[in-house]
Design an enzyme around this catalytic site. Structure first.
Site, PDB file in Angstrom:
ATOM      1  N   ASP A 218       1.658  39.031  -0.888  1.00 28.07           N
ATOM      2  CA  ASP A 218       1.052  40.228  -0.309  1.00 28.07           C
ATOM      3  C   ASP A 218       2.090  41.148   0.305  1.00 28.07           C
ATOM      4  O   ASP A 218       1.870  42.353   0.426  1.00 28.07           O
ATOM      5  CB  ASP A 218       0.009  39.838   0.738  1.00 28.07           C
ATOM      6  CG  ASP A 218      -1.261  39.402   0.030  1.00 28.07           C
ATOM      7  OD1 ASP A 218      -1.306  38.248  -0.437  1.00 28.07           O
ATOM      8  OD2 ASP A 218      -2.181  40.233  -0.095  1.00 28.07           O
ATOM      9  N   LYS A 229      -1.488  34.181   0.730  1.00 30.99           N
ATOM     10  CA  LYS A 229      -2.713  33.547   1.233  1.00 30.99           C
ATOM     11  C   LYS A 229      -2.419  32.306   2.072  1.00 30.99           C
ATOM     12  O   LYS A 229      -1.545  31.507   1.719  1.00 30.99           O
ATOM     13  CB  LYS A 229      -3.602  33.198   0.041  1.00 30.99           C
ATOM     14  CG  LYS A 229      -4.907  32.502   0.345  1.00 30.99           C
ATOM     15  CD  LYS A 229      -5.777  33.227   1.331  1.00 30.99           C
ATOM     16  CE  LYS A 229      -6.078  34.651   0.942  1.00 30.99           C
ATOM     17  NZ  LYS A 229      -6.714  35.420   2.041  1.00 30.99           N
TER      18      LYS A 229
HETATM   19  O1  MRU Z   1      -7.307  37.747   0.777  1.00 34.27           O
HETATM   20  P1  MRU Z   1      -6.936  38.027  -0.639  1.00 34.27           P
HETATM   21  O2  MRU Z   1      -7.831  37.360  -1.628  1.00 34.27           O
HETATM   22  O3  MRU Z   1      -6.771  39.509  -0.905  1.00 34.27           O
HETATM   23  O4  MRU Z   1      -5.504  37.372  -0.796  1.00 34.27           O
HETATM   24  C1  MRU Z   1      -4.820  37.540  -2.002  1.00 34.27           C
HETATM   25  C2  MRU Z   1      -3.590  36.749  -2.123  1.00 34.27           C
HETATM   26  O5  MRU Z   1      -3.145  36.113  -1.210  1.00 34.27           O
HETATM   27  C3  MRU Z   1      -2.865  36.848  -3.431  1.00 34.27           C
HETATM   28  O6  MRU Z   1      -2.167  35.670  -3.687  1.00 34.27           O
HETATM   29  C4  MRU Z   1      -1.875  37.999  -3.370  1.00 34.27           C
HETATM   30  O7  MRU Z   1      -2.520  39.181  -2.989  1.00 34.27           O
HETATM   31  C5  MRU Z   1      -1.193  38.196  -4.638  1.00 34.27           C
HETATM   32  S1  MRU Z   1      -2.228  38.993  -5.817  1.00 34.27           S
HETATM   33  C6  MRU Z   1      -1.334  39.231  -7.210  1.00 34.27           C
END
Ligand code: MRU
Length: 318
Positions: A218, A229
């Site tokens: 992220d 995550k």
């Molecule tokens: O809370 P989320 O579902 O938006 O979290 C997403 C993640 O942690 C993904 O692994 C990350 O955004 C990479 S997406 C290519």
């Protein structure tokens, strides 16, 4: 594979997202008629995943421009919808700088992200040996990126090249992006996979069932520290203990050179009710994996190895 415009698109007077909260049981479109509704779709995870959030925000901005909203207010509302994924502010910055038709720029951002995914997936596949049994966390697939995927894109590319044997999919508590979304995408792609409880990853590694861990990101700080995550850091520590390579696959739009290290990355804390409606709960949605636990960071520009600072800076400045 879902077409990019099926995941998120701009229509005449709306941004339409495939509501990821309903997957895999139902494919439901969520129609957002203002930037505030797009922000709400992002906040509530109808559209989620770092690159997809950025794309949705860009379309939200273009919608606001088209319908005559106050663009400063729209930008502020969209930017505040989620704190950790830097793609959100990156995409809004791109929209603010653009002097032409906002819809054209938003569609270009979307197309570029899908193209970046394809490029980085090819690079990441070169890191894997034939017969790889991979483990992944959360959902870093087409849904999270507006098409193709980062870590899941890499698995897709490895599968097409005959390098991948099987994928273990962390269910990814508390909202089950792995068990619902990644498993669904792998099923659609015909890639052999098995969902495991997040807490089973250590056992799987100890029993020799994992050759490599691949995740998305992220926000990647200038030194390579990486937010993803919640539970990703745990996996990286476990992988290091078992001598398993831990790879991060992400576009340059996820690299934040303005944040020197992981300490500066804002961590989203979501409502405790997502865990339990009865008891007090803490619900941090992301954690930070220190760069020294990451074997390589793969962007559309290639495979970056430690020390990351110069090579990530070069990737962003291209
Ligand atoms: O809370 P989320 O579902 O938006 O979290 C997403 C993640 O942690 C993904 O692994 C990350 O955004 C990479 S997406 C290519």
């Amino acid at each position: 594979m879902l077409e990019p415009e099926r995941i998120v698109r701009l229509e005449d007077a709306a941004v339409v997202v495939l509501d990821q909260r309903c997957l895999p049981d139902e494919e439901v479109d969520l129609v957002c008629r203002s930037s505030a509704e797009v922000a709400e779709a992002i906040r509530t995870l109808a559209v989620r995943g770092a690159p997809a959030i950025g794309i949705a925000a860009a379309y939200g901005y273009a919608l606001a421009a088209r319908t005559g909203e106050d663009l400063d207010a729209a930008t502020a509302t969209l930017a505040a919808s989620r704190p950790t994924a830097v793609n959100l502010s990156w995409a809004l910055g791109e929209m603010r700088r653009w002097e032409g038709d906002p819809a054209e720029r938003a569609r270009q951002i979307h197309a570029d992200e899908v193209e970046r995914c394809r490029a980085m997936s090819g690079h990441a596949a070169t890191l894997l040996q034939p017969g790889t049994r991979a483990l992944t966390h959360c959902n870093a697939g087409g849904l999270a990126t507006g098409g193709y995927g980062t870590a899941v894109g890499a698995l897709r590319a490895a599968w097409e090249q005959g390098l991948l044997e099987h994928v273990l999919v962390d269910e990814t508590r508390p909202l089950l992006q792995g068990a619902r979304l990644t498993a669904w995408e792998l099923e659609e792609a015909g890639i052999p996979h098995t969902v495991i409880a997040d807490s089973a990853a250590g056992l799987m590694m100890a029993s020799g069932e994992v050759d490599a861990v691949l995740t998305g990101a992220d926000r990647i700080a200038a030194n390579g520290d990486t937010a993803n995550k919640i539970g990703t850091y745990t996996l990286a520590v476990l992988a290091a203990h078992h001598g398993i390579s831990f790879y991060v696959v992400a576009p340059s739009s996820t690299v934040d050179l303005a944040t020197p290290s992981g300490e500066g990355i804002p961590i989203e804390e979501r409502a405790g009710e997502e865990l339990t409606a009865r008891f007090a709960a803490r619900n941090p949605a992301f954690d930070v994996t220190p760069a020294d636990l990451i074997a390589a960071i793969v962007t559309e520009h290639g495979v970056h190895c430690a020390p990351y600072a110069d090579s990530l800076a070069a990737a962003v400045e291209v």
